[in-house]
Scaffold this motif. Structure first.
Motif, PDB file in Angstrom:
ATOM      1  N   UNK A  42       0.763  -1.130  -0.029  1.00  0.00           N
ATOM      2  CA  UNK A  42      -0.017   0.069   0.093  1.00  0.00           C
ATOM      3  C   UNK A  42       0.924   1.038  -0.012  1.00  0.00           C
ATOM      4  N   UNK A  43       2.075   1.240   0.746  1.00  0.00           N
ATOM      5  CA  UNK A  43       2.763   2.540   0.717  1.00  0.00           C
ATOM      6  C   UNK A  43       3.400   2.549  -0.700  1.00  0.00           C
ATOM      7  N   UNK A  55       4.019   7.970   5.422  1.00  0.00           N
ATOM      8  CA  UNK A  55       4.072   7.150   6.647  1.00  0.00           C
ATOM      9  C   UNK A  55       4.280   7.783   7.823  1.00  0.00           C
ATOM     10  N   UNK A  56       5.014   8.973   7.927  1.00  0.00           N
ATOM     11  CA  UNK A  56       5.138   9.698   9.022  1.00  0.00           C
ATOM     12  C   UNK A  56       3.883  10.414   9.564  1.00  0.00           C
ATOM     13  N   UNK A  57       3.177  11.075   8.542  1.00  0.00           N
ATOM     14  CA  UNK A  57       1.915  11.650   9.027  1.00  0.00           C
ATOM     15  C   UNK A  57       0.731  10.506   9.824  1.00  0.00           C
ATOM     16  N   UNK A  58       0.907   9.235   9.077  1.00  0.00           N
ATOM     17  CA  UNK A  58      -0.040   8.287   9.573  1.00  0.00           C
ATOM     18  C   UNK A  58       0.560   7.737  10.964  1.00  0.00           C
ATOM     19  N   UNK A  59       1.762   7.634  11.158  1.00  0.00           N
ATOM     20  CA  UNK A  59       2.172   7.300  12.199  1.00  0.00           C
ATOM     21  C   UNK A  59       1.972   8.053  13.468  1.00  0.00           C
ATOM     22  N   UNK A  60       1.884   9.443  13.152  1.00  0.00           N
ATOM     23  CA  UNK A  60       1.756  10.594  14.253  1.00  0.00           C
ATOM     24  C   UNK A  60       0.427  10.198  14.812  1.00  0.00           C
ATOM     25  N   UNK A  64      -5.934   9.325   1.325  1.00  0.00           N
ATOM     26  CA  UNK A  64      -6.918   9.118   2.417  1.00  0.00           C
ATOM     27  C   UNK A  64      -7.399   7.484   2.666  1.00  0.00           C
ATOM     28  N   UNK A  65      -7.234   6.872   1.285  1.00  0.00           N
ATOM     29  CA  UNK A  65      -7.673   5.582   1.385  1.00  0.00           C
ATOM     30  C   UNK A  65      -6.336   4.864   2.087  1.00  0.00           C
ATOM     31  N   UNK A  66      -5.210   5.092   1.666  1.00  0.00           N
ATOM     32  CA  UNK A  66      -3.984   4.296   2.134  1.00  0.00           C
ATOM     33  C   UNK A  66      -4.063   4.458   3.711  1.00  0.00           C
ATOM     34  N   UNK A  67      -3.878   5.803   3.989  1.00  0.00           N
ATOM     35  CA  UNK A  67      -3.630   6.081   5.473  1.00  0.00           C
ATOM     36  C   UNK A  67      -4.773   5.509   6.194  1.00  0.00           C
ATOM     37  N   UNK A  68      -5.949   5.313   5.868  1.00  0.00           N
ATOM     38  CA  UNK A  68      -7.111   4.840   6.461  1.00  0.00           C
ATOM     39  C   UNK A  68      -6.936   3.390   6.790  1.00  0.00           C
ATOM     40  N   UNK A  69      -6.442   2.597   5.808  1.00  0.00           N
ATOM     41  CA  UNK A  69      -6.188   1.192   5.830  1.00  0.00           C
ATOM     42  C   UNK A  69      -5.056   1.097   6.807  1.00  0.00           C
ATOM     43  N   UNK A  70      -3.853   1.640   6.518  1.00  0.00           N
ATOM     44  CA  UNK A  70      -2.702   1.622   7.499  1.00  0.00           C
ATOM     45  C   UNK A  70      -2.811   1.738   8.790  1.00  0.00           C
ATOM     46  N   UNK A  71      -3.448   2.793   9.202  1.00  0.00           N
ATOM     47  CA  UNK A  71      -3.497   3.200  10.586  1.00  0.00           C
ATOM     48  C   UNK A  71      -4.522   2.167  11.090  1.00  0.00           C
ATOM     49  N   UNK A  72      -5.598   1.725  10.487  1.00  0.00           N
ATOM     50  CA  UNK A  72      -6.301   0.673  11.059  1.00  0.00           C
ATOM     51  C   UNK A  72      -5.576  -0.643  11.344  1.00  0.00           C
ATOM     52  N   UNK A  73      -4.886  -0.988  10.164  1.00  0.00           N
ATOM     53  CA  UNK A  73      -4.108  -2.114  10.526  1.00  0.00           C
ATOM     54  C   UNK A  73      -3.132  -2.086  11.457  1.00  0.00           C
ATOM     55  N   UNK A  74      -2.413  -1.043  11.737  1.00  0.00           N
ATOM     56  CA  UNK A  74      -1.516  -0.732  12.711  1.00  0.00           C
ATOM     57  C   UNK A  74      -2.184  -1.016  14.069  1.00  0.00           C
ATOM     58  N   UNK A  75      -3.424  -0.494  14.182  1.00  0.00           N
ATOM     59  CA  UNK A  75      -4.152  -0.623  15.586  1.00  0.00           C
ATOM     60  C   UNK A  75      -4.510  -1.863  16.018  1.00  0.00           C
ATOM     61  N   UNK A  76      -5.094  -2.746  15.137  1.00  0.00           N
ATOM     62  CA  UNK A  76      -5.195  -3.968  15.244  1.00  0.00           C
ATOM     63  C   UNK A  76      -4.012  -5.101  15.406  1.00  0.00           C
ATOM     64  N   UNK A 103       3.805   2.099  16.382  1.00  0.00           N
ATOM     65  CA  UNK A 103       4.940   2.477  15.831  1.00  0.00           C
ATOM     66  C   UNK A 103       5.748   1.865  15.141  1.00  0.00           C
ATOM     67  N   UNK A 104       6.144   0.785  15.718  1.00  0.00           N
ATOM     68  CA  UNK A 104       7.054  -0.443  15.116  1.00  0.00           C
ATOM     69  C   UNK A 104       6.492  -0.985  13.874  1.00  0.00           C
ATOM     70  N   UNK A 105       5.235  -1.239  13.947  1.00  0.00           N
ATOM     71  CA  UNK A 105       4.568  -1.998  12.741  1.00  0.00           C
ATOM     72  C   UNK A 105       4.665  -1.128  11.523  1.00  0.00           C
ATOM     73  N   UNK A 106       4.439   0.210  11.739  1.00  0.00           N
ATOM     74  CA  UNK A 106       4.029   0.892  10.707  1.00  0.00           C
ATOM     75  C   UNK A 106       5.605   1.227  10.077  1.00  0.00           C
ATOM     76  N   UNK A 107       6.494   1.377  11.023  1.00  0.00           N
ATOM     77  CA  UNK A 107       8.034   1.615  10.477  1.00  0.00           C
ATOM     78  C   UNK A 107       8.532   0.257   9.983  1.00  0.00           C
TER      79      UNK A 107
END
Length: 501
Positions: free
Chosen positions: A139-140, A163-168, A326-338, A372-376
């Motif tokens: 996705x990135x 990635x940095x914006x999504x991570x924050x 928006x689509x990528x950040x939505x998916x990545x942030x939710x994946x990172x959380x789960x 943080x580590x997952x997104x990185x």
């Protein structure tokens, strides 16, 4: 891109970070971080479920397939998901919510230790987490390819920026930030999508092009299934997407868990289903017309970028690019959380006993660190690929072909019809299904011809048959498993559940 376009993109990033900072005030513990404490309105849960289900891959890989083959990409992708989520509104969504409300489950895999056993839970947790890191890396890569096409930003810096914006905002605000940014991204994507559609209508001089263009395109472009996408591929993907988008993709199960009760979760799934059936049509119409607007592209994956540059005025290019983000950040942030939920609640306590003895504040801090580590990690993998030729290969040949295999015991284990299937059936289904996929995937790399339908269909078919047959002929039914399954049938509390809390 001009100054106005960059201003739109920077403003979009600022709003996303601001939402994350505001959401921090709603996070008091890990339950708030992972499931919003079960207080998310059903409509927000539904929109978040929809937005978390697709990314910039749609505007790179799927846009390329629409350019090459036409209508089929909607049929085998969006249609299968929309119908599958509609089915899941009755079968799966309320059950996910009841796991949270009745058993305090905050991770979709948390219930597997009770439904099967700890080894089964750990196999699914590790295999699914590794798969998701690779999936998000694709996705990135996809959104970085778009940023390079529109603005000339190198792939590496594009991945770092987005990635940095999504991570924050993901690290700070948890699921509340994910859902609220999903809503903001939904509005932005709606404006961007209609802007592109309007530009195409203006280009052709009226809405009649929507039905007239098919006569100007190759005949195969109007066929429901074309190219390598056969009826076998369609049926296999329908099963996979039904499982995947109802919780097999773990972040989507979280959206149902975050709703107040099972009925609200069902309504959120129904809303997401309708959006899946309608909204991709708005996005795909310009893609289907692309061969008439930008013919002869050497790389079909650049179709949407080429159209945007040619047809959109200053400011709208930046808005459309923000829509891609928006689509990528939505998916990545939710994946990172789960993934953070799975690691902190399911994996770490099994390998480090101290994780289960942490105070709540320390657990919340650990959740933020793992996010943080997952997104990185996913960003590093994406950078190493340079975005070259990996997107559709990963999304279809790896993720779509294996996520269903992993999802069979996770999803079918919720349903009363499969209560006879125990840990033996679950582990065998996953291991044999992945084994079939690995054999086909490696054979493909050695020069053996393996069709897309075989790579996608055979692993999920193997996993399903093994899970069902072992449940029938080698049942492992227990009172504890029956009680778990039975309590998921309604929102009504039972004494057994109260004692389990």
């Amino acid at each position: 891109m001009g100054t106005l376009d960059w201003a739109v993109v920077v403003g979009y990033f600022f709003v996303m970070v601001a939402i994350g900072v505001w959401s921090k005030s709603r996070i008091n513990n890990t339950s708030d971080f992972f499931t919003a404490g079960g207080r998310m309105p059903w409509w927000l849960s539904g929109i978040s479920h929809h937005m978390s289900g697709y990314s910039a891959v749609m505007f790179v890989a799927f846009a390329g397939e629409a350019y090459r083959y036409g209508l089929t990409v909607y049929v085998w992708w969006a249609l299968t998901i929309g119908v599958g989520v509609g089915i899941g509104a009755w079968l799966f969504a309320p059950r996910w919510n009841r796991l949270r409300s009745k058993y305090n489950v905050a991770s979709p895999l948390e219930y597997l230790a009770r439904r099967y056993n700890v080894p089964t839970q750990q196999v699914l947790a590790w295999s699914g987490s590794l798969l998701k890191v690779v999936d998000i890396a694709a996705k990135w890569a996809a959104v970085a390819v778009l940023l390079r096409g529109f603005a000339g930003v190198p792939i590496t810096w594009g991945i770092i920026l987005i990635g940095a914006v999504t991570m924050i905002y993901s690290v700070i605000g948890g699921l509340w930030a994910d859902a609220l940014t999903d809503f903001g991204q939904f509005i932005i994507q709606a404006v961007a999508g209609f802007a592109m559609l309007g530009a195409v209508i203006a280009h052709f001089g009226g809405v009649s092009w929507m039905w007239e263009m098919w006569g100007q395109l190759p005949p195969s472009h109007s066929e429901p299934l074309a190219g390598p996408y056969t009826i076998t591929f369609f049926l296999a993907l329908f099963l996979i997407k039904t499982l995947e988008y109802n919780g097999g993709m773990w972040n989507l199960a979280q959206r149902y868990m975050a709703a107040p009760d099972g009925s609200a979760a069902r309504r959120s799934a129904a809303l997401s289903s309708v959006l899946w059936l309608v909204w991709p049509l708005v996005l795909f119409l310009p893609m289907w017309a692309a061969p008439l607007i930008v013919p002869g592209l050497g790389n079909a994956d650049d179709a949407y970028v080429a159209m945007g540059i040619q047809m959109l005025p200053a400011g709208l290019v930046g808005l459309v690019l923000a829509g891609f983000f928006s689509h990528t950040m939505a998916m990545v942030s939710s994946d990172a959380n789960v993934i953070s939920a799975v690691i902190t609640r399911d994996m770490l306590p099994r390998i480090w006993k101290g994780a289960s003895r942490m105070a709540e504040a320390a657990k919340l801090q650990l959740a933020r660190i793992t996010t943080f580590l997952f997104i990185a990690a996913s960003m590093l993998i994406a950078i190493s690929t340079s975005g070259t030729g990996v997107v559709i290969k990963i999304v279809v040949d790896v993720v779509a072909a294996t996520v269903g295999v992993i999802g069979i015991p996770l999803m079918l284990g919720l349903l009363p019809w499969f209560r006879r299937s125990g840990p033996r059936a679950a582990l065998s289904a996953v291991l044999l299904g992945l084994g079939v996929w690995a054999t086909l995937f490696i054979s493909q790399k050695t020069g053996v011809t393996v069709s897309k339908e075989a790579l996608v269909a055979y692993p999920i078919l193997t996993s399903t048959v093994v899970y069902v047959l072992l449940g029938i002929f080698m049942p492992e039914r227990t009172t504890q498993r029956d009680e778990l399954i039975d309590t998921l049938e309604s929102d009504e509390a039972t004494p057994e559940v109260a004692a389990a809390k």
